[in-house]
Design a protein around this motif. Structure first.
Motif, PDB file in Angstrom:
ATOM      1  N   LYS A   1       0.455  -1.247   0.018  1.00  0.00           N
ATOM      2  CA  LYS A   1      -0.219   0.049   0.114  1.00  0.00           C
ATOM      3  C   LYS A   1       0.864   1.312   0.011  1.00  0.00           C
ATOM      4  O   LYS A   1       0.737   2.393  -1.068  1.00  0.00           O
ATOM      5  CB  LYS A   1      -0.338   0.452   1.176  1.00  0.00           C
ATOM      6  N   ALA A   2       1.957   1.311   1.226  1.00  0.00           N
ATOM      7  CA  ALA A   2       2.334   2.373   0.597  1.00  0.00           C
ATOM      8  C   ALA A   2       3.365   2.913  -0.571  1.00  0.00           C
ATOM      9  O   ALA A   2       3.692   3.485  -1.284  1.00  0.00           O
ATOM     10  CB  ALA A   2       3.657   2.185   1.540  1.00  0.00           C
ATOM     11  N   VAL A   3       3.873   1.403  -0.853  1.00  0.00           N
ATOM     12  CA  VAL A   3       4.300   1.544  -2.345  1.00  0.00           C
ATOM     13  C   VAL A   3       3.740   2.132  -2.893  1.00  0.00           C
ATOM     14  O   VAL A   3       3.636   2.851  -4.460  1.00  0.00           O
ATOM     15  CB  VAL A   3       5.173   0.305  -3.169  1.00  0.00           C
ATOM     16  N   ALA A   4       2.492   1.605  -2.857  1.00  0.00           N
ATOM     17  CA  ALA A   4       1.278   2.339  -4.075  1.00  0.00           C
ATOM     18  C   ALA A   4       1.255   3.806  -3.950  1.00  0.00           C
ATOM     19  O   ALA A   4       1.343   4.491  -5.040  1.00  0.00           O
ATOM     20  CB  ALA A   4       0.239   1.828  -4.229  1.00  0.00           C
ATOM     21  N   GLU A   5       0.902   4.642  -2.856  1.00  0.00           N
ATOM     22  CA  GLU A   5       0.971   5.565  -2.616  1.00  0.00           C
ATOM     23  C   GLU A   5       1.871   6.506  -3.087  1.00  0.00           C
ATOM     24  O   GLU A   5       1.201   7.941  -3.507  1.00  0.00           O
ATOM     25  CB  GLU A   5       0.964   5.727  -0.563  1.00  0.00           C
ATOM     26  N   ALA A   6       3.171   5.672  -2.739  1.00  0.00           N
ATOM     27  CA  ALA A   6       4.198   6.509  -3.259  1.00  0.00           C
ATOM     28  C   ALA A   6       4.187   6.821  -5.472  1.00  0.00           C
ATOM     29  O   ALA A   6       4.450   8.153  -5.454  1.00  0.00           O
ATOM     30  CB  ALA A   6       5.697   6.333  -2.725  1.00  0.00           C
TER      31      ALA A   6
ATOM     32  N   GLU B   1       1.579   6.890  -6.794  1.00  0.00           N
ATOM     33  CA  GLU B   1       0.480   8.287  -6.934  1.00  0.00           C
ATOM     34  C   GLU B   1       0.745   9.557  -6.875  1.00  0.00           C
ATOM     35  O   GLU B   1       0.448   9.806  -7.090  1.00  0.00           O
ATOM     36  CB  GLU B   1      -0.603   7.671  -6.003  1.00  0.00           C
ATOM     37  N   LYS B   2       1.835   9.430  -5.392  1.00  0.00           N
ATOM     38  CA  LYS B   2       1.506  11.775  -4.760  1.00  0.00           C
ATOM     39  C   LYS B   2       3.368  11.557  -5.969  1.00  0.00           C
ATOM     40  O   LYS B   2       4.201  12.834  -5.864  1.00  0.00           O
ATOM     41  CB  LYS B   2       1.849  11.084  -3.934  1.00  0.00           C
ATOM     42  N   GLY B   3       3.510  11.155  -6.816  1.00  0.00           N
ATOM     43  CA  GLY B   3       4.678  11.222  -7.393  1.00  0.00           C
ATOM     44  C   GLY B   3       6.070  10.864  -7.050  1.00  0.00           C
ATOM     45  O   GLY B   3       7.399  11.444  -7.435  1.00  0.00           O
ATOM     46  N   PHE B   4       6.650  10.308  -5.472  1.00  0.00           N
ATOM     47  CA  PHE B   4       7.888   9.974  -5.370  1.00  0.00           C
ATOM     48  C   PHE B   4       8.630   8.652  -6.158  1.00  0.00           C
ATOM     49  O   PHE B   4      10.333   8.176  -5.608  1.00  0.00           O
ATOM     50  CB  PHE B   4       7.588  10.090  -3.917  1.00  0.00           C
ATOM     51  N   LEU B   5       7.646   8.047  -6.756  1.00  0.00           N
ATOM     52  CA  LEU B   5       8.119   6.820  -7.709  1.00  0.00           C
ATOM     53  C   LEU B   5       7.443   6.918  -8.820  1.00  0.00           C
ATOM     54  O   LEU B   5       6.728   7.342  -8.872  1.00  0.00           O
ATOM     55  CB  LEU B   5       8.164   5.013  -6.660  1.00  0.00           C
ATOM     56  N   GLY B   6       7.921   6.020 -10.391  1.00  0.00           N
ATOM     57  CA  GLY B   6       7.871   5.690 -11.009  1.00  0.00           C
ATOM     58  C   GLY B   6       8.415   6.601 -12.100  1.00  0.00           C
ATOM     59  O   GLY B   6       9.840   6.226 -11.791  1.00  0.00           O
ATOM     60  N   THR B   7       8.628   7.019 -13.243  1.00  0.00           N
ATOM     61  CA  THR B   7       9.388   7.472 -14.139  1.00  0.00           C
ATOM     62  C   THR B   7       9.405   8.716 -14.059  1.00  0.00           C
ATOM     63  O   THR B   7       8.266   9.838 -13.324  1.00  0.00           O
ATOM     64  CB  THR B   7       8.707   7.325 -15.837  1.00  0.00           C
ATOM     65  N   ASP B   8      10.782   9.742 -14.045  1.00  0.00           N
ATOM     66  CA  ASP B   8      10.928  10.453 -13.930  1.00  0.00           C
ATOM     67  C   ASP B   8      10.455  11.283 -12.697  1.00  0.00           C
ATOM     68  O   ASP B   8       9.333  12.069 -12.631  1.00  0.00           O
ATOM     69  CB  ASP B   8      10.963  11.837 -15.206  1.00  0.00           C
ATOM     70  N   VAL B   9      10.897  11.095 -12.091  1.00  0.00           N
ATOM     71  CA  VAL B   9      10.348  11.540 -10.669  1.00  0.00           C
ATOM     72  C   VAL B   9      10.990  12.846 -10.316  1.00  0.00           C
ATOM     73  O   VAL B   9      11.537  13.679 -10.312  1.00  0.00           O
ATOM     74  CB  VAL B   9      10.949  10.970  -9.205  1.00  0.00           C
ATOM     75  N   LEU B  10       9.106  13.356  -9.931  1.00  0.00           N
ATOM     76  CA  LEU B  10       9.929  15.385  -9.228  1.00  0.00           C
ATOM     77  C   LEU B  10      10.366  15.860 -10.283  1.00  0.00           C
ATOM     78  O   LEU B  10      11.386  16.938 -10.095  1.00  0.00           O
ATOM     79  CB  LEU B  10      10.215  15.136  -8.277  1.00  0.00           C
ATOM     80  N   GLY B  11      10.214  14.724 -11.573  1.00  0.00           N
ATOM     81  CA  GLY B  11      10.620  15.995 -12.815  1.00  0.00           C
ATOM     82  C   GLY B  11      12.739  15.904 -12.929  1.00  0.00           C
ATOM     83  O   GLY B  11      12.803  16.876 -13.350  1.00  0.00           O
TER      84      GLY B  11
END
Lengths: 185, 458
Positions: free
Chosen positions: B149-154, B156-166
């Motif tokens: 759940k924590a990973v999914a939230e992170a 969602e909020k853009g702390f993980l994924g591609t090009d994190v926080l630009g």
């Protein structure tokens, strides 16, 4: 984790086991429900190889059928393009994949050192006794209980620790056993 | 050293707060500030992977999983981009906490998952990791759900994924559940298990940093170690170094105290807190009884008598000097009523059950130790058994096997017999069978045989 409702009668809880190697394949093929199949498809994207999805796929199989039969092994092997013998080797290495059906409540009593120092062995034996003299791993005649001894659950500060299916129970001393068992409906 | 004065908890600061597992509450407490700070500084060159690695190296952080290897140094073993070519680097968070007496990682996982994730993010940045995994033991079902759940939230909020926080940085984290096997906490067994195999430790070298998961450079770090990384980037290496007994034993440390104490639990204290102070934190020995022995670093650590542990600094080097080890900081306290032969037999049962079976000295040795110990506590021991136990132990350890499991298995046996020989001899003297009738009973590993026959938890 209520085991084996969708399986042939001979393999259901309470009937004699087919032995250490689980139920022999009877040529029946299993397949995942649509929902589980979707979970499986999502899994594959998380790993660079198909094989790496083996442990999570076996978890899905256990969720679906309650235990890992030879048919389940054959099915998982086909899904992941692995040899059934290899999959069986993995299943038997890990303690949490049930190779036989279990009761509705799988009671896992920790008897490692910190629990031992707090009387866990007595709790384990007493637990089996109060459930009608159940043997380790056996399913009670009403299909409700299976009791096993497990190694350290990382709950040493709440010893003796017990897990029932996926849930944690703490400080299950001998005098709390009746209340604990009574709470498992 | 001033670094040993009590301070407000850091690793456990958020434990006990309402909804401590949610991302919002983590951010409200200043969480993900370091991750943001680092990512915002990437383009301007203010933050580089080398800077994070250097901070961790300078902090003196040693692995919290058991071996105590310097974390920053482990990271530097990963080959450079030029050398590794297009092979990805993997970070694996070792959440397979299974060492008897250890329960600190479970607390961090269940109560403050984002702290671990932020540590993983920073470590991934330092190591150029695009995909990190958390290998969590199968028994921690709810812990795995919380992390998922924590990973999914992170994400969602853009702390993980591609090009994190630009920032141009890509990172994914996957939670992977084990299925019940102590040995999978050994880093190469963990890698094998992640790859979908039996958890058999690998022969080293090559070490995982060079060839780990899927043949790629891999770093395996413990849950608490990665949580420390977050705070090192938050507060600086100097702060971390300032907490602890000396520069080789630094930082805040989680101590798991269990057994015969008034208040068993996880305690945060500066690394190297003296034994007496730690025992006082846990409320002292239960019922005002006298202390008999302590296993100071999880069941794999040699036990110490009350006299031997007096005044010992509870850290990596302090416990080595006392001829034991710090291990996973699982401190098992045994009071004067403890039956040491039975406790040793119990620990031997654990190792007999958990041996992975690859190496003969361990696969055969661990059940033999158990059989003989059972024979003794069942009142059927022979006088020659104690020396035979020590002899078998000596043939199992010291590099006879692929991993150190076997060394762990013999530590409680050797230390128990050496330090409490009289208690074992008392059992043997009370032996109910005349010597000429004594033979190795065949049913002494009963419950392991039972489990195997049932196919449940075997």
């Amino acid at each position: 984790m209520s085991g084996g409702q969708n399986l042939p009668v001979a393999e259901q809880a309470g009937n004699p086991r087919v032995g250490e190697h689980g139920a022999l394949s009877c040529g029946r093929t299993l397949s995942f429900s649509r929902e589980t199949r979707a979970d499986f498809d999502r899994l594959l994207g998380r790993y660079p190889t198909k094989q790496a999805a083996l442990l999570p796929t076996l978890w899905l199989a256990q969720r679906e059928w309650g235990w890992i039969s030879r048919e389940a092994v054959d099915y998982v092997a086909t899904l992941l393009e692995l040899a059934p013998a290899f999959v069986w080797g993995v299943v038997t290495f890990y303690t949490m994949y049930n190779r036989a059906p279990v009761g509705k409540h799988l009671i896992q009593v920790c008897t490692s050192i910190s629990c031992h120092l707090n009387g866990a062995e007595e709790v384990f034996h007493e637990c089996k006794k109060r459930l009608g003299g159940l043997k380790t791993g056996e399913v009670s005649s009403d299909g409700k209980f299976t009791v096993v001894e497990v190694e350290c659950l990382a709950q040493c500060d709440k010893a003796p620790a017990v897990m029932v299916n996926d849930d944690d129970y703490f400080v299950i001393t001998k005098d709390k056993l009746d209340a604990f068992l009574g709470g498992l409906k | 050293m001033s670094g040993l004065s009590p301070a407000p908890p850091v690793l456990l600061a958020r434990i006990g707060k309402p909804n401590s597992v949610s991302l919002d509450s983590y951010v409200a407490d200043g969480g993900y500030a370091s991750w943001k700070k680092v990512l915002e500084g990437v383009k301007g060159g203010e933050w580089t992977p080398a800077k994070v690695t250097d901070m961790v190296k300078a902090s003196g952080l040693r692995g919290r999983g058991g071996a105590g290897f310097p974390c920053g140094m482990k990271w530097t073993f990963v080959p450079t981009k030029e050398k590794r070519g297009d092979k990805p680097v993997y970070l694996l968070c070792n959440a397979d906490e299974s060492e008897p007496g250890t329960f600190k990682d479970r607390l961090l996982i269940e109560k403050d998952p984002h702290q671990i994730l932020e540590g993983m993010m920073l470590a991934s940045f330092a190591l150029d990791v695009k995909h990190a995994y958390i290998y969590i033991r199968g028994e921690m079902v709810h812990g795995a759900e919380i992390l998922d759940k924590a990973v999914a939230e992170a994400h969602e909020k853009g702390f993980l994924g591609t090009d994190v926080l630009g920032s141009g940085v890509d990172l994914t984290i996957t939670v992977h559940r084990g299925a019940g096997a102590y040995i999978c906490g050994e880093e190469t067994a963990l890698i094998e298990s992640l790859e979908g195999k039996r958890g058999h430790p690998r022969i080293k070298p090559p070490f995982p940093a060079v060839s780990g998961a899927w043949g790629c450079p891999t770093v395996v770090n413990n849950v608490e170690t990665l949580s420390c990384v977050k705070h090192i980037v938050d507060r600086g290496a100097e702060w971390f170094k300032g907490v602890g007994r000396n520069e080789k034993n630094t930082g805040p440390k989680l101590y798991c105290v269990s057994g015969h104490v008034e208040k068993p639990g996880v305690y945060e204290a500066p690394t190297g807190i003296p034994w007496e102070e730690l025992l006082a934190l846990a409320g002292g020995v239960r019922g005002g009884r006298k202390l008999k022995a302590v296993i100071p670093g999880g069941s794999s650590a040699p036990m110490l008598t009350a006299a031997e542990i007096a005044g010992v600094p509870m850290d990596f080097d302090g416990l080595v000097a006392a001829k034991s080890m710090f291990g996973s900081a699982g401190i098992i306290v045994m009071d004067e009523t403890t039956d040491i032969p039975k406790a040793v037999t119990n620990i031997a049962k654990f190792y007999a059950h958990e041996s992975c079976g690859q190496c003969t000295p361990c696969r055969e040795g661990t059940p033999w130790l158990l059989k003989m110990l059972r024979r003794i506590v069942n009142g059927e021991g022979k006088k020659s058994d104690l020396d035979l136990l020590l002899q078998i132990s000596n043939q199992m350890g010291n590099g006879m096997t692929i991993c150190v499991f076997s060394d762990a298995a013999i530590a409680p046996v050797i230390s128990g017999i050496t330090k409490f020989r009289g208690e074992f001899e008392a059992y043997i003297e009370k032996s109910t069978k005349p010597e000429f009738e004594q033979k190795a009973p065949t049913d002494l590993t009963n419950e392991i045989a039972d489990r195997k026959a049932a196919g449940i938890h075997s």
